[in-house]
Write a protein that holds these residues in place. Structure first.
Motif, PDB file in Angstrom:
ATOM      1  N   LYS A   4       0.841  -1.190   0.000  1.00 49.68           N
ATOM      2  CA  LYS A   4       0.000   0.000   0.000  1.00 49.68           C
ATOM      3  C   LYS A   4       0.878   1.243   0.000  1.00 49.68           C
ATOM      4  O   LYS A   4       1.999   1.229   0.529  1.00 49.68           O
ATOM      5  N   LEU A   5       0.375   2.333  -0.586  1.00 47.82           N
ATOM      6  CA  LEU A   5       1.077   3.605  -0.567  1.00 47.82           C
ATOM      7  C   LEU A   5       0.438   4.507   0.491  1.00 47.82           C
ATOM      8  O   LEU A   5      -0.768   4.729   0.483  1.00 47.82           O
ATOM      9  N   TYR A   6       1.281   5.036   1.379  1.00 45.00           N
ATOM     10  CA  TYR A   6       0.816   5.943   2.426  1.00 45.00           C
ATOM     11  C   TYR A   6       1.353   7.339   2.151  1.00 45.00           C
ATOM     12  O   TYR A   6       2.573   7.535   2.120  1.00 45.00           O
ATOM     13  N   LEU A   7       0.471   8.301   1.937  1.00 47.13           N
ATOM     14  CA  LEU A   7       0.876   9.689   1.746  1.00 47.13           C
ATOM     15  C   LEU A   7       0.937  10.337   3.127  1.00 47.13           C
ATOM     16  O   LEU A   7      -0.097  10.529   3.772  1.00 47.13           O
ATOM     17  N   CYS A   8       2.138  10.634   3.591  1.00 49.17           N
ATOM     18  CA  CYS A   8       2.326  11.098   4.974  1.00 49.17           C
ATOM     19  C   CYS A   8       2.687  12.583   5.027  1.00 49.17           C
ATOM     20  O   CYS A   8       3.759  12.980   4.552  1.00 49.17           O
ATOM     21  N   ALA A   9       1.798  13.375   5.591  1.00 51.15           N
ATOM     22  CA  ALA A   9       2.059  14.811   5.741  1.00 51.15           C
ATOM     23  C   ALA A   9       3.079  15.039   6.849  1.00 51.15           C
ATOM     24  O   ALA A   9       2.972  14.469   7.935  1.00 51.15           O
ATOM     25  N   THR A  10       4.069  15.858   6.558  1.00 52.23           N
ATOM     26  CA  THR A  10       5.120  16.164   7.541  1.00 52.23           C
ATOM     27  C   THR A  10       5.114  17.660   7.848  1.00 52.23           C
ATOM     28  O   THR A  10       4.548  18.459   7.093  1.00 52.23           O
ATOM     29  N   THR A  25       3.262   5.161  11.193  1.00 50.85           N
ATOM     30  CA  THR A  25       3.337   4.630   9.832  1.00 50.85           C
ATOM     31  C   THR A  25       4.762   4.664   9.304  1.00 50.85           C
ATOM     32  O   THR A  25       5.237   3.698   8.683  1.00 50.85           O
ATOM     33  N   LEU A  26       5.471   5.777   9.536  1.00 51.71           N
ATOM     34  CA  LEU A  26       6.851   5.890   9.063  1.00 51.71           C
ATOM     35  C   LEU A  26       7.749   4.827   9.696  1.00 51.71           C
ATOM     36  O   LEU A  26       8.727   4.391   9.079  1.00 51.71           O
ATOM     37  N   LYS A  27       7.409   4.392  10.887  1.00 50.39           N
ATOM     38  CA  LYS A  27       8.190   3.347  11.553  1.00 50.39           C
ATOM     39  C   LYS A  27       7.829   1.951  11.040  1.00 50.39           C
ATOM     40  O   LYS A  27       8.673   1.044  11.027  1.00 50.39           O
ATOM     41  N   GLU A  28       6.572   1.774  10.619  1.00 46.96           N
ATOM     42  CA  GLU A  28       6.094   0.432  10.273  1.00 46.96           C
ATOM     43  C   GLU A  28       6.257   0.065   8.806  1.00 46.96           C
ATOM     44  O   GLU A  28       6.311  -1.122   8.472  1.00 46.96           O
ATOM     45  N   VAL A  29       6.296   1.047   7.898  1.00 50.02           N
ATOM     46  CA  VAL A  29       6.392   0.709   6.473  1.00 50.02           C
ATOM     47  C   VAL A  29       7.757   0.099   6.161  1.00 50.02           C
ATOM     48  O   VAL A  29       8.706   0.194   6.941  1.00 50.02           O
ATOM     49  N   ASP A  30       7.840  -0.503   4.979  1.00 51.48           N
ATOM     50  CA  ASP A  30       9.101  -1.125   4.559  1.00 51.48           C
ATOM     51  C   ASP A  30      10.080  -0.113   3.965  1.00 51.48           C
ATOM     52  O   ASP A  30      11.290  -0.334   3.976  1.00 51.48           O
ATOM     53  N   LEU A  31       9.538   0.976   3.420  1.00 54.01           N
ATOM     54  CA  LEU A  31      10.384   1.941   2.719  1.00 54.01           C
ATOM     55  C   LEU A  31       9.725   3.317   2.758  1.00 54.01           C
ATOM     56  O   LEU A  31       8.500   3.426   2.675  1.00 54.01           O
ATOM     57  N   PRO A  52      14.357   2.431   6.055  1.00 55.91           N
ATOM     58  CA  PRO A  52      15.157   2.797   4.869  1.00 55.91           C
ATOM     59  C   PRO A  52      14.455   3.847   4.010  1.00 55.91           C
ATOM     60  O   PRO A  52      13.216   3.894   3.939  1.00 55.91           O
ATOM     61  N   MET A  53      15.252   4.675   3.356  1.00 57.40           N
ATOM     62  CA  MET A  53      14.723   5.731   2.494  1.00 57.40           C
ATOM     63  C   MET A  53      15.230   5.577   1.069  1.00 57.40           C
ATOM     64  O   MET A  53      16.304   5.023   0.834  1.00 57.40           O
ATOM     65  N   THR A  54      14.454   6.116   0.141  1.00 56.00           N
ATOM     66  CA  THR A  54      14.878   6.226  -1.249  1.00 56.00           C
ATOM     67  C   THR A  54      14.373   7.558  -1.766  1.00 56.00           C
ATOM     68  O   THR A  54      13.406   8.115  -1.225  1.00 56.00           O
ATOM     69  N   GLY A  75       4.442  -6.744  -2.367  1.00 53.80           N
ATOM     70  CA  GLY A  75       3.963  -6.806  -0.986  1.00 53.80           C
ATOM     71  C   GLY A  75       4.555  -5.778  -0.042  1.00 53.80           C
ATOM     72  O   GLY A  75       4.227  -5.763   1.148  1.00 53.80           O
ATOM     73  N   LYS A  76       5.401  -4.886  -0.543  1.00 54.91           N
ATOM     74  CA  LYS A  76       6.011  -3.875   0.319  1.00 54.91           C
ATOM     75  C   LYS A  76       5.049  -2.703   0.541  1.00 54.91           C
ATOM     76  O   LYS A  76       4.343  -2.285  -0.373  1.00 54.91           O
TER      77      LYS A  76
END
Length: 278
Positions: A4-10, A25-31, A52-54, A75-76
């Motif tokens: 799933k894609l999560y759009l996270c407002a910062t 969410t930022l802690k739980e996602v794969d990337l 991890p970041m990209t 599945g990421k």
């Protein structure tokens, strides 16, 4: 199952504006896909997030989008963040969202800070109806076209601008839109936040003498409907009734409908138009 894609407002300035949901969410996602990893690593380090970041930015937004989609199909789960504010608002996130839908990837948006909404609520101008122009186009003809479209805009207008271009943009806005009430918002949510309630001309005069610092949001009042109607009436009244009728007949209107519209434009009865034509 696909990810799933999560759009996270910062935060747009104050780090306390981040939500608990975004942090989790930022802690739980794969990337995490970030507009500028050098900028985002400061945010992640502050909140002790080691995901991890990209990079995902304007110059790789299509090729990288397909790479991210491939990972989600495997599945990421991926979070998208921008340098500040809500992804997809005046940034390449909108392309990733569109391509995700085309690929059947689920998307969700985690609400939070957005400079345009923060400035609008601070402006003291009408908030029920507004249009968001983000940064005006850099290409001269396209920029002028947008400015001309804004002349008759009745909604409150929101424009982003960098400090070193603020004076030039205020000058163009004043020349095109005329004198309007405006609020110049700077350093939103930060220690030196300001909301300068003024007019376009007064703001232009002020910032010619005081160099602005920090990203700016210009909030401008829309044109009143009464003023628009009066300007339109003056245009119509400069024509003869016959010319006015021909304007609508040439667009395919029948004579009865054209007479009705001409009467409405001029603020008179249809009978008066009929008598004039006779």
């Amino acid at each position: 199952m696909a990810g799933k894609l999560y759009l996270c407002a910062t935060p747009i300035g104050n780090l306390e504006d981040i939500t608990f949901r975004v942090l989790r969410t930022l802690k739980e996602v794969d990337l995490i896909a970030a507009e500028d990893t050098r900028n985002s690593i400061k945010l992640l380090n502050h909140f002790e997030i080691s995901t991890p970041m990209t990079s995902y930015h304007e110059f790789n937004k299509i090729d990288k989008a397909y790479d991210l989609i491939r990972r989600m199909q495997e599945g990421k789960n991926i979070a998208l963040i921008t340098d500040a504010g809500t992804p997809g608002i005046s940034d390449p996130g909108e392309d990733l969202v569109r391509l995700c839908y085309e690929a059947g990837i689920e998307v969700t948006s985690l609400p939070g800070p957005a400079a345009c909404i923060t400035a609008l609520t601070l402006s003291g101008l009408p908030t029920r109806r507004f249009c968001f122009e983000a940064f005006l186009p850099s290409e001269k003809k396209e920029r002028q076209k947008i400015l001309e479209e804004l002349v008759t805009e009745t909604r409150t207008i929101i424009v982003y601008e960098a400090p070193h271009r603020l004076v030039k943009t205020l000058d163009e806005l004043h020349q095109t839109l005329g004198e309007r009430r405006a609020t110049i918002c700077r350093e939103l949510t930060k220690k030196h936040e300001t909301a300068f309630t003024t007019t376009l001309f007064e703001a232009l005069t002020y910032y010619k003498e005081h160099a602005p610092l920090g990203e700016c949001v210009i909030v401008i009042e829309g044109k009143s409907r009464k003023e628009l109607e009066e300007e339109a009436r003056q245009v119509w009244e400069s024509m003869s009734v016959e010319e006015h009728m021909e304007h609508y007949l040439s667009q395919g209107m029948d004579k009865k409908a054209a007479m009705k519209q001409v009467a409405r434009d001029r603020g008179v009865s249809k009978r008066e138009i009929y008598q004039e034509l006779l």
